[in-house]
Design a protein around this motif. Structure first.
Motif, PDB file in Angstrom:
ATOM      1  N   ASP A  83       8.352  19.919 -22.020  1.00 52.02           N
ATOM      2  CA  ASP A  83       8.806  20.999 -21.155  1.00 52.02           C
ATOM      3  C   ASP A  83      10.326  20.985 -21.104  1.00 52.02           C
ATOM      4  OD1 ASP A  83       9.589  18.943 -19.464  1.00 52.02           O
ATOM      5  OD2 ASP A  83       7.950  19.247 -18.038  1.00 52.02           O
ATOM      6  N   GLU A  90       2.316  17.885 -24.736  1.00 46.52           N
ATOM      7  CA  GLU A  90       1.243  17.796 -25.721  1.00 46.52           C
ATOM      8  C   GLU A  90       1.690  16.942 -26.885  1.00 46.52           C
ATOM      9  OE1 GLU A  90      -1.847  20.451 -28.382  1.00 46.52           O
ATOM     10  OE2 GLU A  90      -0.909  21.259 -26.577  1.00 46.52           O
ATOM     11  N   LYS A 117       0.150  28.603 -29.546  1.00 44.48           N
ATOM     12  CA  LYS A 117      -0.515  28.130 -28.335  1.00 44.48           C
ATOM     13  C   LYS A 117       0.350  28.321 -27.102  1.00 44.48           C
ATOM     14  CE  LYS A 117      -2.792  24.122 -26.282  1.00 44.48           C
ATOM     15  NZ  LYS A 117      -3.325  22.751 -26.503  1.00 44.48           N
ATOM     16  N   TYR A 118       1.652  28.008 -27.225  1.00 45.18           N
ATOM     17  CA  TYR A 118       2.540  28.064 -26.062  1.00 45.18           C
ATOM     18  C   TYR A 118       3.366  29.351 -25.999  1.00 45.18           C
ATOM     19  CZ  TYR A 118       1.181  23.309 -25.131  1.00 45.18           C
ATOM     20  OH  TYR A 118       0.442  22.185 -24.830  1.00 45.18           O
TER      21      TYR A 118
END
Length: 362
Positions: A83, A90, A117-118
Motif C-alpha cells: 500500500d 499481497e 486485480k488492483y
C-alpha cells in the motif's frame, strides 16, 4: 524515454516477428505490439512500472496518486504489492522457467495480473542476476545463464509498453537493508547474498554504487585465497574460472565440498541442520566454512571498509556465523581492529524485492 531510434524500427519489427513465431504459447499480438511500439516512438517516453527481487516498498508518490509498486525476483519468483505506506498487501510466488522466453512471459503475466486485480498501473522494479552490459545492453554474468547475452530490460519494456527500473538483485537487497533494514545506522553498507550463488551490492548514503563497468560488488568471482592447511578442492565456476569464492561459499558449493570430504550428498540446509543438532562432522565442516567466509569478506573489507555487511540468502541462516565470524576476520583483514559489523538481514526473503520496488525512490 526513447527506447529505439526510428530508423531502426523496420529492423526491430522484423526481429520481433522472428522471435514471436519461434516461440510457442507467447500471448502477444505481433500487430498490436508493432502499433504500440510506433506509439512509444512518437511519444518518446513511457509510463513507469517497477519489478524487482523479493518484496517491495512504494515509491515517493504525488499526493492523491493511487499508484503503487510491484517487486519481482527473476530467480526467486517472489512478488509483492504494497500500500502507500509500504505495507505488503499481497505476495505471489511463481516458479520462473529456466528459459529466456518463459522468463519474459512470467514477468509480464504477473505484472498484468496484479494491475488488473488492483486496478492501478504500477511502477516496476526488476532485480536480476548479473548486470546490464554498458556496451550491448544485454545481461552479463548472471548465474541464471539463460538470460545472459539477452536484452532482458529492453524486451520487458517492449512487452509492458513502458520504462522499468532494472538492477542487480544483490544491489536491490543492499538498498533495502541500507534504507530501513539492518544497515540503517551505517553510511556504507555492503549487502551479500549467499544462496544458489554469491553476489554483493554496495550502497553509500542510500545510493547504489554501480561502478564504471557495472560490476561493483561482484566479490563472488574473486579467487578464494589459499590457506596453509586447506582441505577443500578448487572447483570450476560457471564463469569459466576455477576457485571463485562462489564455488566455496554458495549453497551448491558448500554441498559439493562436503561431498568431497565425507562422500555424503547433502544439501546445504541439511548440513546446517545437522550442525545445529550437534553432529560433530557437520560442526567441524561449518567451522572450516566460516574460515573461508572470513577470507572472502576480508577482501571486501580491505577494499571498501564498510560499516556493516548484511548477509542474505539461504546460507545467511547459518546461526554459527554471527558469533564466530569476527574472530576469524581478524586473521585476514589488514587492520589492527575490525569494527565492521556482520549482520543478518532484517527483512528476510522480502528484502531484495523491497529494494527492487524502491528503485524509483526520489
Amino acid at each position: 524515454m526513447e527506447i529505439v531510434k526510428t530508423q531502426n524500427l523496420e529492423k526491430l519489427n522484423q526481429n520481433i516477428k522472428d522471435d514471436f513465431f519461434k516461440v510457442p504459447n507467447l500471448k502477444f499480438d505481433i500487430d498490436k505490439l508493432r502499433a504500440d511500439l510506433n506509439t512509444v516512438l512518437k511519444k518518446k517516453k513511457f509510463n513507469t512500472l517497477g519489478i524487482k527481487n523479493f518484496g517491495a516498498i512504494p515509491l515517493n508518490q504525488v499526493p492523491g496518486d493511487k499508484s503503487s509498486t510491484e517487486g519481482h525476483n527473476v530467480r526467486g519468483t517472489y512478488w509483492t504489492i504494497p500500500d502507500e505506506k509500504g505495507k505488503e498487501i499481497e505476495r505471489l510466488r511463481k516458479e520462473t522457467p529456466k528459459n529466456y522466453y518463459g522468463t519474459l512471459e512470467t514477468v509480464c503475466e504477473l505484472v498484468n495480473f496484479l494491475e488488473k486485480k488492483y486496478k492501478v498501473e504500477c511502477s516496476v522494479g526488476i532485480g536480476t542476476p548479473g548486470a546490464l552490459s554498458k556496451e550491448t545492453n544485454c545481461i552479463k554474468g548472471g548465474n541464471s545463464t539463460w538470460i545472459n547475452d539477452r536484452p532482458l530490460k529492453k524486451d520487458i519494456e517492449l512487452r509492458l509498453n513502458r520504462s522499468i527500473f532494472f538492477e542487480n538483485d544483490a544491489n536491490c537487497f543492499a538498498l533495502s537493508e541500507s534504507y530501513d533494514g539492518a544497515g540503517v545506522e551505517h553510511e556504507i553498507v555492503f549487502g551479500v547474498i549467499i544462496g544458489t550463488g554469491v553476489g554483493g551490492g554496495l550502497v553509500i548514503n542510500n545510493k547504489i554504487i554501480n561502478g564504471f563497468n557495472n560490476i561493483t560488488g561482484e566479490w563472488g568471482h574473486n579467487q578464494m585465497t589459499y590457506g596453509t592447511n586447506d582441505k577443500w578442492n578448487r572447483h570450476d565456476c560457471y564463469c569459466g574460472k576455477k576457485g571463485c569464492i562462489e564455488t566455496y561459499l554458495s549453497g551448491p558449493g558448500l554441498s559439493k565440498h562436503y561431498y568431497d570430504l565425507h562422500k555424503k550428498n547433502l544439501d546445504a540446509k541439511i548440513i546446517q541442520e545437522n550442525a545445529n543438532n550437534g553432529d560433530d562432522q557437520a560442526l567441524e565442516f561449518i567451522n572450516e566454512y566460516l574460515d573461508y567466509l572470513a577470507r572472502g569478506l576480508a577482501q571486501v573489507i580491505n577494499i571498501i571498509d564498510p560499516g556493516a555487511i548484511i548477509l542474505g540468502g539461504g546460507v545467511s541462516n547459518m546461526k554459527q556465523i554471527y558469533g564466530n565470524i569476527n574472530s576469524k576476520l581478524k586473521k585476514y583483514v589488514f587492520s589492527d581492529t575490525v569494527n565492521t559489523q556482520i549482520l543478518k538481514n532484517r527483512f528476510g526473503d522480502s528484502s531484495g524485492v523491497r529494494g527492487a520496488a524502491s528503485l524509483g525512490r526520489k
